[in-house]
Enzyme design. Sequence first.
Site, mmCIF file in Angstrom:
data_model
loop_
_atom_site.group_PDB
_atom_site.id
_atom_site.type_symbol
_atom_site.label_atom_id
_atom_site.label_comp_id
_atom_site.label_asym_id
_atom_site.label_seq_id
_atom_site.Cartn_x
_atom_site.Cartn_y
_atom_site.Cartn_z
ATOM 1 C CG ASP A 1 35.388 18.905 24.333
ATOM 2 O OD1 ASP A 1 35.371 19.520 25.640
ATOM 3 O OD2 ASP A 1 35.810 17.664 24.215
ATOM 4 C CG LEU B 1 32.607 22.539 61.252
ATOM 5 C CD1 LEU B 1 32.240 21.739 59.926
ATOM 6 C CD2 LEU B 1 31.347 23.081 61.843
ATOM 7 C CE LYS C 1 33.941 18.080 58.545
ATOM 8 N NZ LYS C 1 35.223 17.557 57.706
ATOM 9 N NE ARG D 1 39.496 26.371 58.461
ATOM 10 C CZ ARG D 1 40.430 25.880 59.582
ATOM 11 N NH1 ARG D 1 41.207 25.125 59.170
ATOM 12 N NH2 ARG D 1 40.014 25.827 61.021
ATOM 13 C CD GLU E 1 35.546 21.617 52.787
ATOM 14 O OE1 GLU E 1 36.283 20.679 52.297
ATOM 15 O OE2 GLU E 1 35.717 22.220 53.798
ATOM 16 C CE LYS F 1 27.284 24.527 58.137
ATOM 17 N NZ LYS F 1 27.886 25.149 56.803
ATOM 18 C CE LYS G 1 35.834 13.583 60.226
ATOM 19 N NZ LYS G 1 36.663 14.452 60.477
ATOM 20 C CB CYS H 1 53.940 -28.461 47.037
ATOM 21 S SG CYS H 1 53.960 -27.645 45.505
ATOM 22 C CB CYS I 1 52.615 -23.547 42.650
ATOM 23 S SG CYS I 1 52.786 -25.342 43.010
#
Length: 673
Positions: free
Chosen positions: A39, A85, A117, A138, A175, A293, A317, A414, A429
């Site tokens: 910062d 894909l 992925k 996309r 992505e 790939k 997957k 109960c 309870c």
Amino acid sequence: MKIPAQVIERVRRLRQSVEHHNYNYYALAAPTIPDSEYDKLFAELVELERRYPQLVSLDSPSQRVGSAPLKEFAQVVHRIPMLSLNNAFSDDDIIAFDRRVREGLEMQDIEYSVEPKFDGLAISLAYEKGQLVSGATRGDGYTGEDVTANLRTVSVIPLRLATRKPPALLEVRGEVLMLKKDFEKLNAQQREKKEKEFANPRNAAAGSLRQLDSRITARRKLSFFAYGVGQVKGGNLPEDKHNKLMDCLVSFRFPVAPERQVVRGVKGLLEYYRRIGAKRDKLPYDIDGVVYKVNDLTLQNRLGFVARAPRFAVAHKFPAQEELTEVLNIEVSVGRTGVLTPVALLKPVFVGGVTVSHATLHNEDEIRRKDIRIGDTVIIRRAGDVIPEIVAVVNDKRPKTARKFVMPEKCPVCGSRVVRFEDEAAARCIAGLFCSAQRKQALLHFASRRAMDIEGLGEKLVDQLVDNAVTRTPADLYKLGAAELADLERMAEKSAANVIAAIEKSKRTTLPRFIYALGIRNVGEATAKDLARYFGSLDKLMQANEESLQQVPDVGPVVAQSIVKFFSEPHNREVIEQLRARGVSWQEGKSLQLAATSAISNKIFVLTGTLPHLAREEAKYKIEALGGKVTSSVSAKTDYVVAGADPGSKLAKAQQLEVKVLDEAGLLKLLGS
Ligand code: D41
């Protein structure tokens, strides 16, 4: 106004430094400086650019703050479509994929580039002469939305390529996602502001990227990983191998998956899948599989495409960790301390490798916060070994018949009154041990391994004992006969005898175990040990008032109050009396006032082998009662090793480290008894 050369240099350095730390944080998830330092650098840059406005340029990291809101996103046509894909879910699918590749190429032993992925959103970034000019989602693969203003705020996306000879045009694909820790922080903020939380990092990333006001996107921390290129004009990018192309993107300062690798053949693919799968929960981002790939770009071209997906790549997957299912009902279970926990009964669903039919909802507030209703369709998640949880309700799927959950006013077991104290989230309870659910839980706790350790006294048996009114309290266990047990359903004579033997064996115990076994609210195993060590005897503990209890390390007012309350209950005193009368016993120690000055206080002991008279637990207890500590492995810090018969490697280690070795007699002498 002439700008001093040092200022120009400083600004250049600051920009470089800020981008460098952005990269460490978002691409490597390994920041090298604290946020506060970052910062400061950023503030200094902003201040210099304010003083010398001529220095401001569109590619300064200070410009990633967003701009005025748009009315709508413009459409962008992808000159080269962004393909999808094909998915694969099993080893057989992968074996078949590799076979098709080999047959298509008439080659053996294919080299593959493999990568995680990412569970994010695919985007495309266009660079002209090295400058970022546009960014798009996309969309359907052919047309997407122009989200340039938003993508410019993503601090890890290069605004300018880090090369002196940039291509005339370069389209980078990848992505956008949100790191898990940034997702957690964002949701904590949303909670504080009483705004809606996001169901998962992917939804949070999508919601942030699709903001018409890019200043909002700028405040959300998004990350990005490149996985390929689209159009390219000019420049000399590698044309032979996918992994080299990715290396080139890295040199341009794009984040690329650190886990990427090159492997051979189907064996290499499946090994990679297992390796990443095992690491999945520990990665800083969500992934939903791995992508394989063909590494050779010429071979990729030869294989070409079917329909909308390449033949040269496949997504393998992982079993889904999130699934949709329905809440059939919300039931209430009663715990040991009477807490009523709502539990969602789900339409069984296969998620993360197991079938899930229940999910705990924790308490009423949690149900209200997530607005979960009976009949709702919900997202359920199971990550690693974590208990399944309901992440969120799918609002558009709520049926008209959906019903809100109401905490019952009477205990479902109960029938006693249920109360909710103001400072607690839990409803309870109030019946205590008059409630059979609490009695069962109390018995199970009493018998548990770290308490009285009664083997064979499990849930099914306890249910029967309580339901048939054979056993009401822990003390009743010690008058059970084998015949009574054998009368119960599914109880073979042999196992009845085993349980009786286990109960008999448990009579000889230690004070910390006994205190823990009582199940006093807020008294866990560690507190039980501290109490035993401090008071030395059960009677002293039972007589202690809140003030003296708070003298014990780590015992505060709440714990002290629970203890006093427990022992002031006549029923509890009676059960303790019966337990003792029926033979439950332990060795009492001296109280801590003595231990503080004892010769062994804070000395570290290791026990090994079998001692002639003392059981391991007893020896341990005696040492701890005088303020000594017992650990399990020998190191240079060990003060004494107590060795019995068949001592094993610990004795050898002690001799090697020249740690003092005692036999049982030596130990007892040291303990002064
Ligand atoms: O991590 C990803 N989600 C990922 C997506 C990846 N690592 N590689 C990908 N490669 C491709 C091809 C082979 C078509 C260039 C992809 C995607 N496509 C993809 N993402 C969304 C649709 C397609």
